[in-house]
Design a protein around this motif. Sequence first.
Motif: not given
Length: 147
Positions: A85-90
């Motif tokens: 999720r953090a990778i997707n948001m970034a």
Amino acid sequence: MSYPTRSLSTHMRGASGSASTASQSPALMARIEEKKAELEHLKELRDLSAAVAAQMEALEKKVSTLSDGTEAIATVMGNWHNVLRAINMASAKFAAPPGDAAAEDEPSEPLPQTLVRIPTEHAPALQAQAEAVGEAAAAEDESTAST
């Protein structure tokens, strides 16, 4: 297995009356031999029981290690959705559609470097090493299971 019904005191009186101890009753000698054999079997059973107990303790340690490893893997797997999720948001923050008017007014910024790097140059060597370790562990488990 039947034992003589004669009492020990009458049996001993008859034996004490003889001149030699070699002339003891054959039934008494047979019973003594039976008890010696029984004692040997009990000693063997004690030794085998101690060996089984030691193997069970070793097995308990291995199961405990396996349990701890399983808990660690479950924790890592539980955290992967947060990482993704953090990778997707970034990635979504930096990836703007090319036809966006606001993006044309601002100077274009280069995308950040890859967030997750997975080295692949050593992958075959690491995989071979992991397989060798797995085979060695399996051979050790088989040897302990057969003893």
